[in-house]
Scaffold this motif. Sequence first.
Motif, PDB file in Angstrom:
ATOM      1  N   ARG A 261       0.847  -1.202   0.000  1.00 20.90           N
ATOM      2  CA  ARG A 261       0.000   0.000   0.000  1.00 20.90           C
ATOM      3  C   ARG A 261       0.879   1.248   0.000  1.00 20.90           C
ATOM      4  NH1 ARG A 261      -5.300   1.119   1.753  1.00 20.90           N
ATOM      5  NH2 ARG A 261      -5.645  -1.022   1.071  1.00 20.90           N
ATOM      6  N   GLU A 262       1.930   1.239   0.830  1.00 22.23           N
ATOM      7  CA  GLU A 262       2.828   2.390   0.886  1.00 22.23           C
ATOM      8  C   GLU A 262       3.490   2.617  -0.469  1.00 22.23           C
ATOM      9  OE1 GLU A 262       6.607   4.080   3.470  1.00 22.23           O
ATOM     10  OE2 GLU A 262       5.689   2.188   4.052  1.00 22.23           O
ATOM     11  N   GLN A 263       3.908   1.543  -1.122  1.00 25.48           N
ATOM     12  CA  GLN A 263       4.551   1.656  -2.432  1.00 25.48           C
ATOM     13  C   GLN A 263       3.580   2.220  -3.466  1.00 25.48           C
ATOM     14  OE1 GLN A 263       5.754  -2.073  -4.157  1.00 25.48           O
ATOM     15  NE2 GLN A 263       6.986  -1.090  -5.719  1.00 25.48           N
ATOM     16  N   GLY A 264       2.361   1.702  -3.512  1.00 20.74           N
ATOM     17  CA  GLY A 264       1.373   2.174  -4.484  1.00 20.74           C
ATOM     18  C   GLY A 264       0.979   3.620  -4.252  1.00 20.74           C
ATOM     19  N   THR A 265       0.752   3.979  -2.982  1.00 23.70           N
ATOM     20  CA  THR A 265       0.377   5.353  -2.659  1.00 23.70           C
ATOM     21  C   THR A 265       1.537   6.301  -2.968  1.00 23.70           C
ATOM     22  OG1 THR A 265      -1.150   4.601  -0.942  1.00 23.70           O
ATOM     23  CG2 THR A 265      -0.430   6.894  -0.827  1.00 23.70           C
ATOM     24  N   GLY A 266       2.756   5.882  -2.639  1.00 20.83           N
ATOM     25  CA  GLY A 266       3.930   6.692  -2.947  1.00 20.83           C
ATOM     26  C   GLY A 266       4.071   6.944  -4.440  1.00 20.83           C
ATOM     27  N   ALA A 267       3.787   5.922  -5.248  1.00 23.33           N
ATOM     28  CA  ALA A 267       3.904   6.067  -6.701  1.00 23.33           C
ATOM     29  C   ALA A 267       2.918   7.095  -7.237  1.00 23.33           C
ATOM     30  CB  ALA A 267       3.693   4.722  -7.389  1.00 23.33           C
ATOM     31  N   TRP A 268       1.656   7.053  -6.760  1.00 28.40           N
ATOM     32  CA  TRP A 268       0.718   8.043  -7.298  1.00 28.40           C
ATOM     33  C   TRP A 268       0.968   9.430  -6.731  1.00 28.40           C
ATOM     34  CZ3 TRP A 268      -2.773  10.433  -4.113  1.00 28.40           C
ATOM     35  CH2 TRP A 268      -3.385   9.732  -3.089  1.00 28.40           C
ATOM     36  N   LEU A 269       1.500   9.544  -5.525  1.00 37.01           N
ATOM     37  CA  LEU A 269       1.875  10.868  -5.014  1.00 37.01           C
ATOM     38  C   LEU A 269       3.058  11.441  -5.805  1.00 37.01           C
ATOM     39  CD1 LEU A 269       1.496  10.403  -1.160  1.00 37.01           C
ATOM     40  CD2 LEU A 269       0.106  11.868  -2.644  1.00 37.01           C
ATOM     41  N   ASP A 270       4.009  10.579  -6.176  1.00 34.11           N
ATOM     42  CA  ASP A 270       5.129  11.027  -7.012  1.00 34.11           C
ATOM     43  C   ASP A 270       4.626  11.543  -8.357  1.00 34.11           C
ATOM     44  OD1 ASP A 270       6.930  10.367  -5.026  1.00 34.11           O
ATOM     45  OD2 ASP A 270       7.551   8.466  -5.967  1.00 34.11           O
ATOM     46  N   LYS A 271       3.683  10.835  -8.966  1.00 29.44           N
ATOM     47  CA  LYS A 271       3.127  11.257 -10.258  1.00 29.44           C
ATOM     48  C   LYS A 271       2.372  12.579 -10.116  1.00 29.44           C
ATOM     49  CE  LYS A 271       2.938   6.934 -12.733  1.00 29.44           C
ATOM     50  NZ  LYS A 271       3.919   7.285 -13.741  1.00 29.44           N
ATOM     51  N   LEU A 272       1.647  12.733  -9.006  1.00 27.65           N
ATOM     52  CA  LEU A 272       0.957  14.002  -8.754  1.00 27.65           C
ATOM     53  C   LEU A 272       1.972  15.134  -8.665  1.00 27.65           C
ATOM     54  CD1 LEU A 272      -1.585  15.668  -8.083  1.00 27.65           C
ATOM     55  CD2 LEU A 272      -1.252  14.990  -5.682  1.00 27.65           C
ATOM     56  N   GLY A 273       3.058  14.912  -7.915  1.00 23.08           N
ATOM     57  CA  GLY A 273       4.106  15.929  -7.798  1.00 23.08           C
ATOM     58  C   GLY A 273       4.706  16.310  -9.141  1.00 23.08           C
ATOM     59  N   GLU A 274       4.955  15.310  -9.998  1.00 28.26           N
ATOM     60  CA  GLU A 274       5.495  15.586 -11.335  1.00 28.26           C
ATOM     61  C   GLU A 274       4.515  16.422 -12.152  1.00 28.26           C
ATOM     62  OE1 GLU A 274       6.373  11.783 -13.068  1.00 28.26           O
ATOM     63  OE2 GLU A 274       7.771  11.256 -11.465  1.00 28.26           O
ATOM     64  N   GLU A 275       3.254  16.074 -12.053  1.00 32.97           N
ATOM     65  CA  GLU A 275       2.234  16.784 -12.826  1.00 32.97           C
ATOM     66  C   GLU A 275       2.084  18.239 -12.385  1.00 32.97           C
ATOM     67  OE1 GLU A 275      -0.435  17.056 -15.862  1.00 32.97           O
ATOM     68  OE2 GLU A 275       0.721  15.261 -15.393  1.00 32.97           O
ATOM     69  N   LEU A 276       2.278  18.492 -11.099  1.00 33.98           N
ATOM     70  CA  LEU A 276       2.094  19.838 -10.563  1.00 33.98           C
ATOM     71  C   LEU A 276       3.316  20.738 -10.742  1.00 33.98           C
ATOM     72  CD1 LEU A 276       0.157  18.964  -7.284  1.00 33.98           C
ATOM     73  CD2 LEU A 276      -0.774  19.922  -9.407  1.00 33.98           C
ATOM     74  N   LYS A 277       4.459  20.169 -11.132  1.00 34.99           N
ATOM     75  CA  LYS A 277       5.672  20.987 -11.326  1.00 34.99           C
ATOM     76  C   LYS A 277       5.535  21.900 -12.514  1.00 34.99           C
ATOM     77  CE  LYS A 277       9.104  18.163  -9.109  1.00 34.99           C
ATOM     78  NZ  LYS A 277      10.285  17.355  -9.245  1.00 34.99           N
TER      79      LYS A 277
END
Length: 101
Positions: free
Chosen positions: A85-101
């Motif tokens: 769960r931590e890995q999956g949630t971390g992956a989508w938070l990373d993608k959100l961060g990339e999108e917001l840059k």
Amino acid sequence: MDFRTGGREVTTGTAPNGNKPAASSTYHDISPDERIVYSTTLTGGDTLATISTTTVELLPDAGGTRLVLTEQGTFLDGAEEPAWREQGTGAWLDKLGEELK
């Protein structure tokens, strides 16, 4: 996705092993620009794997916004691991961060 207090979201898929996982979430509290609280059940076929409550907080931070995600989960019968769960949630938070840059 019915993003409103009392609204629901259901996501389904197919795992590599052929299992059919489904996540069903209900939004309990949405305070614009502040907080989202929802609960989720995850099943694999007919087997309940996890039940969780998640709080997403949006906090002012140095001219931007800090997202704080807190998840409390119950993991049943080894059908899912907290680390997954931590890995999956971390992956989508990373993608959100990339999108917001």
